[in-house]
Scaffold this active site. Structure first.
Site, mmCIF file in Angstrom:
data_model
loop_
_atom_site.group_PDB
_atom_site.id
_atom_site.type_symbol
_atom_site.label_atom_id
_atom_site.label_comp_id
_atom_site.label_asym_id
_atom_site.label_seq_id
_atom_site.Cartn_x
_atom_site.Cartn_y
_atom_site.Cartn_z
ATOM 1 C CE LYS A 53 -4.250 -1.996 1.632
ATOM 2 N NZ LYS A 53 -3.805 -3.417 1.710
HETATM 3 C C1 LIG Z 1 -4.361 -4.460 0.917
HETATM 4 C C2 LIG Z 1 -3.584 -5.718 0.750
HETATM 5 C C3 LIG Z 1 -3.947 -6.693 -0.202
HETATM 6 C C4 LIG Z 1 -5.180 -6.585 -1.079
HETATM 7 O O1 LIG Z 1 -5.084 -5.559 -2.041
HETATM 8 P P1 LIG Z 1 -6.419 -5.010 -2.754
HETATM 9 O O2 LIG Z 1 -5.960 -3.872 -3.585
HETATM 10 O O3 LIG Z 1 -7.326 -4.584 -1.625
HETATM 11 O O4 LIG Z 1 -6.989 -6.123 -3.543
HETATM 12 C C5 LIG Z 1 -3.143 -7.825 -0.328
HETATM 13 N N1 LIG Z 1 -2.072 -8.016 0.471
HETATM 14 C C6 LIG Z 1 -1.694 -7.102 1.398
HETATM 15 C C7 LIG Z 1 -0.512 -7.381 2.255
HETATM 16 C C8 LIG Z 1 -2.431 -5.918 1.571
HETATM 17 O O5 LIG Z 1 -2.050 -5.034 2.512
#
Ligand SMILES: *Cc1c(COP(=O)(O)O)cnc(C)c1O
Length: 463
Positions: free
Chosen positions: A111
């Protein structure tokens, strides 16, 4: 470039307004009016660029004239200076398997790639166009720290993050509370994540309070987050194709809110030679069932070893739905109405065929997740985090698929230890967290208490 809403109720807005709006004012999601189409020579040229220069190329057409190229170059370079790897998002090998590591940012999860840029974009646009932003959000762990890392120390922005006291892991708590910048406010709530989220919703529904204090959110539906995530699909393709425009790749993507994989879909629509996008889910498998059966029907949310993917209603799915039904907001509204009414929606046989052209999908249970961590470690010595392991498992039988690594394994060392009996060594950003000074406020799970805290904090700053 103008942006329109998937539900058709927003007068087209430019990039800056789309970023500041976040969720469309009609409840829909903002999408670009048209998707820029790449020339073959662009693709070949882009394959040789370093990450930051590539990011400017990918992002520019979506910004249009709203931000000058020089300013965009500066925003991008500052956003990725906080990453600890020179390549920002390197492609590494674990045996035969290619892994796109997205966890070299300040909170060791993918993120950061989007939120580091979003924080700088907010600051830039607020300084240029005037205004202030007070971000309020509830977190069950990971998103809070990435949002805080994105806006810490930024002028014109304050951030208030509610988290459930005693119910986030010590590392997750420390990733938030050891950020001591004056604009960061951690509120530990005596209650659950749902209590925190309920309070945040109530504050946003109080339109007077919301307007008086300029409240905003950093949820996963902001268009700028999708845009930032498109870059690494191009980057990874460049690394493995050597710029051969005929070289097609597949990507396996650990999926929760469908933001990450939707960025891959957009890259494909721009002309990146992607064969398949593999949706990898845990037992919260609404998206897997959708790809296999053509019916989108919510189930119960289960707690798993991959908590960032413990999601049923994927907030970005509406963007894909919009393209699937031929960019017709009336059809999108009708399908959402069906979903609201009956808890499920179905697409036509032709549409289901189109879904299967773009996507594959597979789910993994907790035991299968642990098995995959064990198997990869035994075969290659590479340690997968539980989210990434689900993606690697989903890519079985597709040896050439690139797997997105969405979190550093040291963030989930309990699962790692359970699987392989050792822990992953922490990256620099996770070291020494327990010894640092920390700051948070402990509050009852009470809307009035949180409201008073936000009001008093902001009043004290402005006086
Ligand atoms: C947020 C997240 C996801 C999922 O991503 P999306 O964009 O919500 O599909 C997968 N793995 C981790 C470690 C995350 O923090």
């Amino acid at each position: 470039m103008k942006y329109v809403s998937t539900r058709g109720g927003v007068t087209p807005v430019g990039f800056a307004d789309a970023v500041m709006m976040g969720l469309g004012t009609d409840g829909g999601l903002l999408v670009p009016e048209r998707i820029p189409r790449l020339e073959r020579e662009d693709l070949v040229r882009w394959a040789r660029l370093r990450f930051q220069d590539l990011a400017v190329e990918v992002i520019s057409p979506f910004v249009g004239g709203d931000i000058s190229r020089g300013d965009l170059v500066d925003l991008v370079s500052r956003s990725y200076a906080s990453f600890s790897h020179a390549e920002v998002t390197p492609v590494v090998s674990a045996g035969e398997r290619r892994i796109l590591e997205l966890f070299h940012g300040p909170t060791a999860a993918f993120k950061d790639v989007a939120l580091q840029l979003l924080g700088n974009l907010f600051e830039y646009l607020l300084a240029r166009d005037g205004g202030r932003l007070n971000i309020v959000g509830a977190t069950s762990g990971d998103t809070g720290s990435a949002a805080i890392a994105g806006v810490r120390g930024k002028s014109r922005i304050h951030i208030f993050i509610l988290y459930p006291h005693g119910r986030v892991s010590p590392i997750q708590e420390r990733q938030m509370t050891t950020v001591l910048d004056a604009n960061v406010h951690n509120l530990a709530i005596r209650g659950t994540f749902d209590d925190g989220q309920g309070i945040v919703k109530a504050l946003f529904n109080d339109l007077g309070f919301k307007a008086e204090h300029g409240l905003g959110a950093v949820n996963s539906i902001n268009w700028a987050r999708i845009l930032a995530q498109m870059v690494y699909y191009f980057y990874a393709w460049g690394r493995v194709s050597g710029g051969d425009a005929e070289h097609r790749v597949s990507f396996s993507v650990p999926t929760g809110n469908f933001g990450d994989i939707f960025a891959g879909y957009m890259a494909k629509r721009m002309g990146l030679p992607i064969d398949r996008l593999i949706i990898a889910t845990n037992t919260n498998d609404i998206l897997t069932r959708f790809v296999q059966q053509g019916v989108y029907a919510a189930g119960e949310v289960h707690a798993t070893l991959s908590p960032a993917m413990d999601i049923q209603m994927a907030s970005n799915f509406e963007r894909y739905l919009y393209y699937l039904v031929g960019e017709d907001p009336a059809v999108v509204r009708a399908l959402l109405e069906e979903l609201r009414g009956s808890g499920r929606m179905g697409v036509t046989i032709e549409q289901h065929g189109a879904v299967r052209e773009d996507f594959d999908a597979a789910e993994a249970s907790d035991p299968e997740t642990l098995d995959q961590i064990r198997e990869t470690y035994a075969a290659t010595g590479y340690i997968l985090d539980p989210h990434t392991a689900i993606g690697v498992r989903a890519a079985r039988g597709r040896q050439h698929a690139i797997c997105l690594a969405t979190a550093h394994p040291a963030k989930f060392n309990e699962a790692v230890r359970q699987a392989v009996g050792v822990e992953a060594p922490p990256p620099p950003s996770l070291r020494g967290l327990m010894d640092k000074e920390a700051r948070s406020v402990l509050l009852d799970a009470d809307e009035q208490a949180v409201r008073a805290c936000i009001r008093d904090t902001l009043a004290a700053i402005s006086s």
